[in-house]
Design a protein around this motif. Structure first.
Motif, PDB file in Angstrom:
ATOM      1  N   ASN A 156       0.827  -1.206   0.000  1.00  0.00           N
ATOM      2  CA  ASN A 156       0.000   0.000   0.000  1.00  0.00           C
ATOM      3  C   ASN A 156       0.861   1.256   0.000  1.00  0.00           C
ATOM      4  OD1 ASN A 156       0.810   0.478   2.787  1.00  0.00           O
ATOM      5  ND2 ASN A 156      -0.508  -1.278   3.255  1.00  0.00           N
ATOM      6  N   ARG A 157       0.198   2.404  -0.030  1.00  0.00           N
ATOM      7  CA  ARG A 157       0.915   3.667  -0.192  1.00  0.00           C
ATOM      8  C   ARG A 157       1.806   3.975   1.004  1.00  0.00           C
ATOM      9  NH1 ARG A 157      -1.118   9.320  -2.829  1.00  0.00           N
ATOM     10  NH2 ARG A 157       1.009  10.113  -3.106  1.00  0.00           N
ATOM     11  N   TYR A 158       1.510   3.373   2.138  1.00  0.00           N
ATOM     12  CA  TYR A 158       2.276   3.692   3.349  1.00  0.00           C
ATOM     13  C   TYR A 158       3.566   2.878   3.463  1.00  0.00           C
ATOM     14  CZ  TYR A 158      -1.331   6.755   5.097  1.00  0.00           C
ATOM     15  OH  TYR A 158      -2.192   7.807   5.243  1.00  0.00           O
ATOM     16  N   GLU A 367       4.815  11.763   0.559  1.00  0.00           N
ATOM     17  CA  GLU A 367       4.901  12.476  -0.723  1.00  0.00           C
ATOM     18  C   GLU A 367       6.310  13.004  -0.961  1.00  0.00           C
ATOM     19  OE1 GLU A 367       0.306  13.963  -1.366  1.00  0.00           O
ATOM     20  OE2 GLU A 367       1.603  15.093  -0.026  1.00  0.00           O
ATOM     21  N   ALA A 368       6.956  13.461   0.105  1.00  0.00           N
ATOM     22  CA  ALA A 368       8.320  13.981  -0.044  1.00  0.00           C
ATOM     23  C   ALA A 368       9.266  12.871  -0.487  1.00  0.00           C
ATOM     24  CB  ALA A 368       8.795  14.587   1.272  1.00  0.00           C
ATOM     25  N   VAL A 369       9.113  11.668   0.097  1.00  0.00           N
ATOM     26  CA  VAL A 369       9.991  10.565  -0.313  1.00  0.00           C
ATOM     27  C   VAL A 369       9.645  10.134  -1.738  1.00  0.00           C
ATOM     28  CG1 VAL A 369      10.742   8.209   0.209  1.00  0.00           C
ATOM     29  CG2 VAL A 369      10.333   9.818   2.072  1.00  0.00           C
ATOM     30  N   ARG A 391       6.955   6.050  -7.838  1.00  0.00           N
ATOM     31  CA  ARG A 391       5.678   5.418  -8.175  1.00  0.00           C
ATOM     32  C   ARG A 391       5.592   4.011  -7.584  1.00  0.00           C
ATOM     33  NH1 ARG A 391       7.758   7.747 -12.477  1.00  0.00           N
ATOM     34  NH2 ARG A 391       8.521   5.784 -13.328  1.00  0.00           N
ATOM     35  N   THR A 392       6.717   3.270  -7.632  1.00  0.00           N
ATOM     36  CA  THR A 392       6.689   1.888  -7.131  1.00  0.00           C
ATOM     37  C   THR A 392       7.271   1.777  -5.720  1.00  0.00           C
ATOM     38  OG1 THR A 392       8.849   1.390  -8.067  1.00  0.00           O
ATOM     39  CG2 THR A 392       6.948   0.971  -9.466  1.00  0.00           C
ATOM     40  N   ASP A 424       7.478  -0.368 -14.463  1.00  0.00           N
ATOM     41  CA  ASP A 424       6.579  -0.211 -13.307  1.00  0.00           C
ATOM     42  C   ASP A 424       5.465  -1.254 -13.346  1.00  0.00           C
ATOM     43  OD1 ASP A 424       8.134   1.956 -12.982  1.00  0.00           O
ATOM     44  OD2 ASP A 424       6.512   3.443 -13.040  1.00  0.00           O
ATOM     45  N   GLU A 425       5.142  -1.795 -12.180  1.00  0.00           N
ATOM     46  CA  GLU A 425       3.994  -2.700 -12.076  1.00  0.00           C
ATOM     47  C   GLU A 425       2.876  -2.064 -11.273  1.00  0.00           C
ATOM     48  OE1 GLU A 425       5.490  -6.515 -10.641  1.00  0.00           O
ATOM     49  OE2 GLU A 425       7.246  -6.250 -11.914  1.00  0.00           O
ATOM     50  N   VAL A 426       3.127  -0.890 -10.727  1.00  0.00           N
ATOM     51  CA  VAL A 426       2.117  -0.231  -9.891  1.00  0.00           C
ATOM     52  C   VAL A 426       2.452   1.253  -9.855  1.00  0.00           C
ATOM     53  CG1 VAL A 426       3.448  -0.534  -7.765  1.00  0.00           C
ATOM     54  CG2 VAL A 426       0.976  -0.277  -7.616  1.00  0.00           C
ATOM     55  N   ASP A 427       1.458   2.086  -9.579  1.00  0.00           N
ATOM     56  CA  ASP A 427       1.722   3.492  -9.299  1.00  0.00           C
ATOM     57  C   ASP A 427       1.043   3.842  -7.981  1.00  0.00           C
ATOM     58  OD1 ASP A 427       2.177   6.145  -9.159  1.00  0.00           O
ATOM     59  OD2 ASP A 427       1.482   6.623 -11.186  1.00  0.00           O
ATOM     60  N   TYR A 428       1.833   3.733  -6.908  1.00  0.00           N
ATOM     61  CA  TYR A 428       1.265   3.988  -5.580  1.00  0.00           C
ATOM     62  C   TYR A 428       0.832   5.452  -5.436  1.00  0.00           C
ATOM     63  CZ  TYR A 428       2.832  -0.536  -3.672  1.00  0.00           C
ATOM     64  OH  TYR A 428       2.999  -1.872  -3.397  1.00  0.00           O
ATOM     65  N   THR A 429       1.465   6.365  -6.195  1.00  0.00           N
ATOM     66  CA  THR A 429       1.138   7.791  -6.018  1.00  0.00           C
ATOM     67  C   THR A 429      -0.295   8.088  -6.452  1.00  0.00           C
ATOM     68  OG1 THR A 429       1.952   8.375  -8.212  1.00  0.00           O
ATOM     69  CG2 THR A 429       3.534   8.475  -6.400  1.00  0.00           C
TER      70      THR A 429
END
Lengths: 433, 307
Positions: A156-158, A367-369, A391-392, A424-429
């Motif tokens: 997940n995004r976290y 977001e900064a990272v 993104r990943t 890329d396989e995902v875009d968490y952003t």
């Protein structure tokens, strides 16, 4: 005595003044005094980093060194003024190398210790078990795990992995060298859980792109203690034996391999995981002479040692052979633990970029990272320069191949960072917080 | 060999068979020794010792301490430390077991249910003490000697074959003690009828403490023998406990002959199935077999039906 009197007097005066002030404003607002105290505390209170660590269970040897590396990095950061002027406090909790316990530790970080972020652990099943809970608790979770589970989009995004490459990167950058120098018919032996499955799946793909193929795949349960019974399954026409093993039995595994083959062995290509925290010169490992290992970061300091490596080794307490300065028999997990050092420095950079003040700024921190893209080789990144894909949530770095010569690991090949890159396989952003 | 091609399945490669038999024999030998301890304790004391695996672990951990200490003090060869460990580890573990018997089991009057719960507690106490004082790491103990036996297909550790021989010799000794000595006679008398034995002046308390120590000591010897092959860690007691229970239930609780036959059977089956097919499958089948035995022959293959 006099000084004591003065201090005591000052304290009493300050206290009286404070009480008067509080009395004055308290009439206006009940909340204000509390709020003022919080703001004051925030400016100097430590940033709490929950450190999920394998103190017990099959990852204990890694945990010991992840712990030492993390402490050394936190000490350095604090000596240089901390993060945004606030000291870093490492709050370590044992996850027992167990996914269920891992998730409980994440909860403790969020609810009991009130940590700003969670950080740490290695074993893929613990990360996969913990990350969903970190996401639910909206607790940034910086892992040093190697598994492809971050960049695959499974988490997940976290959850972020900015300080170490993943298995997919590692194996695809190894495959061309293995095919060109060792052989194309490969038998793989790997532990039977997520981490081992990443090896199996991505190396098989990568070696096929080189015109080779994996002729046998031998999975070993991660708590196995006796390995001989798996070895007769290695086909006779194997050109390269690819091994990667984890857990308390790794030394037994490699020794039994030596007994099995004797002098008549195929080419052997191992991931150093099979001998992390183990002396290459242990009795029974002589047959490894001339075989090759992947290393994330070369264990032995060679003639081309960088000043950053020299500094990092000294700070963590590791000698030129990759052993503890205080006990030459205590071998480090050198190929992996740098990830803790580098991740903590990225956390510092991220918090400073986000002007992190407290848990309400957790999203800004992520977001900064995510906005970072290059980590140049430096004291903060002694393993070497890295590219980071926001993104990943995954970093990419140089990889090393070393040959066993005279009971030591001697680097013979260094990949480029681009050898480790994949689409890329995902875009968490794009995911909401 | 042409007729083999008519078989409806492929025969496993001889290399697999040989490896399975060798690994199975080593497992059977160590298992017999460990399960024998469990079986004797149950047979004579009627105590199901759930902490048995931890006495095994203690044996291995002590072997590490002793060999490290001997090497540091004398600088002698690996076999010296190993020989010292082979004597000291079972004695220390036996003493701990005797103390446990006196401190805990005796106070519970050897009540079957209470002792199960008590030994579960002892299991955790021993395990956590080992974690505290020995640490969470697996540490190697060097084999007293090592030579490689070459078979047509692969090499095999000579030490493992010696372990088989040593286990057989030890079992013979145990059998002689139980059947040919006065101590054995006293033990068997206590097993047969505790109260009558006491009436005839047999110090039943001491016999029980001795039997419990013997059972734990056998597990410890098994562990010292195996530790150069497997390394010592604080969680290593789980597998031998499970397998020992499987063996003892299969063979019949309290039947020494049954224990030996079942150990041989489970060891070889585990070796062959896990070499030819899959290690997890071997465990599944062994556990299934126990379930079947419990359903259809609850007294075990060699056990006498309870009166």
């Amino acid at each position: 005595m006099a000084a004591d009197e003065i201090t005591r007097g000052t304290n009493r005066r300050t206290l009286l003044k404070g009480a008067a002030a509080i009395g004055a404003v308290a009439a206006g607002s009940q909340l204000l005094p509390g709020a003022a105290r919080f703001a004051q505390a925030q400016s100097s209170a430590p940033i709490k980093v929950g450190f999920q660590v394998h103190r017990t269970g099959i990852g204990a040897a890694y945990g010991r060194w992840y712990d030492r590396t993390t402490k050394a990095a936190a000490k350095l950061i604090n000596e240089n003024g901390g993060i945004n002027g606030r000291p870093v406090e490492i709050i370590a909790e044992d996850d027992g190398t167990d996914p269920k316990r891992g998730a409980e530790v994440i909860e403790k970080f969020a609810n009991k210790h009130e940590c700003d972020v969670a950080f740490g652990t290695l074993f893929s099943h613990v990360v996969i078990g913990s990350a969903p809970r970190a996401g639910e608790l909206k607790l940034p979770y910086f892992v040093v795990s190697e598994g492809h589970h971050v960049a695959s989009g499974m988490l997940n995004r976290y959850t972020l992995q900015p300080g170490i490459t993943d298995v997919k990167s590692q194996v695809q950058s190894m495959a061309p060298w293995v095919a060109d120098n060792l052989g194309k018919k490969v038998t793989m032996i790997y532990p039977d859980f997520a981490f081992g499955h990443d090896h199996r799946d991505y190396f098989s793909e990568a070696i096929e792109r080189q015109g080779g193929n994996v002729i046998a795949k031998i999975a070993v349960p991660p708590r196995e203690t006796s390995f001989f019974k798996y070895l007769p399954k290695i086909p006779k026409d194997t050109e390269v034996l690819y091994h990667v093993m984890v857990g308390p039995g790794v030394l037994t595994f490699v020794k039994e391999m030596g007994e099995y083959f004797g002098d008549d062995r195929p080419e052997i290509f191992g991931f150093i995981d099979s001998l992390e925290a183990v002396d290459i010169a242990s009795p029974g490992l002589e047959f490894l002479e001339g075989s090759h290992f992947w290393e994330g970061y070369p264990r032995y300091a060679g003639p081309n040692q960088s000043e950053h490596d020299k500094f990092y080794r000294a700070a963590v307490g590791v000698d030129d052979n990759g052993a503890s300065l205080s006990d030459p028999k205590d071998i480090s997990t050198y190929a992996h633990m740098f990830g803790c050092w580098e991740t903590l420095h990225i956390l510092k950079a991220g918090m400073e970029a986000a002007d992190y003040k407290g848990p309400k700024d957790r999203q800004a921190l992520i977001e900064a990272v995510e906005n970072m893209d290059v980590f140049p080789e430096s004291q903060a990144h002694p393993q070497g320069s890295k590219l980071f894909n926001g993104r990943t949530h995954q970093a990419f770095a140089h990889q090393h191949i070393s040959k066993v010569e005279g009971g030591k690991l001697v680097p013979v090949h260094k990949t480029s960072i681009f050898d480790t890159y994949y689409e890329d396989e995902v875009d968490y952003t794009k995911m909401s917080f | 060999m042409d007729f083999l091609s008519y078989l409806p399945f492929d025969l496993p490669h001889p290399a697999l068979l040989l490896a399975g038999v060798l690994e199975g024999t080593v497992l059977a030998a160590v298992l017999a020794l460990t399960a024998l301890g469990l079986s004797i304790v149950f047979g004579i004391m009627r105590v199901v010792n759930v902490a048995h695996g931890e006495f095994y672990m203690l044996g291995a951990v002590l072997a590490w301490f002793v060999t490290t200490w001997v090497a540091a003090v004398t600088g002698g060869p690996p076999w010296l430390g190993f020989a010292v460990a082979l004597v000291i580890a079972p004695l220390v573990v036996g003493a701990i077991a005797a103390a446990t018997d006196w401190l805990v089991l005796k106070r519970l009057n050897y009540d079957p249910e209470a002792t199960i719960v008590a030994t579960i507690g002892i299991l955790y106490i021993i395990q956590q003490l080992a974690l505290t004082f020995y640490g969470p790491y697996a540490r190697p103990v060097e084999a007293p000697f090592d030579f490689r036996v070459a078979t047509p297909y692969f090499g095999y550790s000579g030490y493992k074959l010696v372990v088989v021989g040593a286990a057989i010799a030890l079992m013979l000794v145990v059998w002689l003690v139980l059947t040919r000595t006065r101590i054995g006679l006293v033990m068997r008398a206590t097993q047969y009828d505790r109260e009558t034995a006491q009436a005839f002046g047999i110090p039943v308390d001491k016999v029980y403490a001795g039997v419990f120590a013997l059972g734990a000591g056998l597990a410890a010897i098994g562990a010292v023998l195996i530790v150069p092959i497997r390394q010592a860690d604080y969680l290593m007691g789980g597998d031998p406990l499970l397998l020992s229970f499987i063996v003892v239930i299969l063979g019949g609780l309290g039947s020494l002959r049954g224990t030996l036959v079942a150990a041989l059977f489970i060891g070889l089956a585990d070796g062959l199935i896990s070499t030819i097919y899959d290690a997890t499958l071997a465990k599944i089948l062994a556990t299934l077999l126990v379930a079947m035995v419990l359903v259809f022959r609850p007294q075990g293959l060699f056990g006498a039906r309870a009166a």
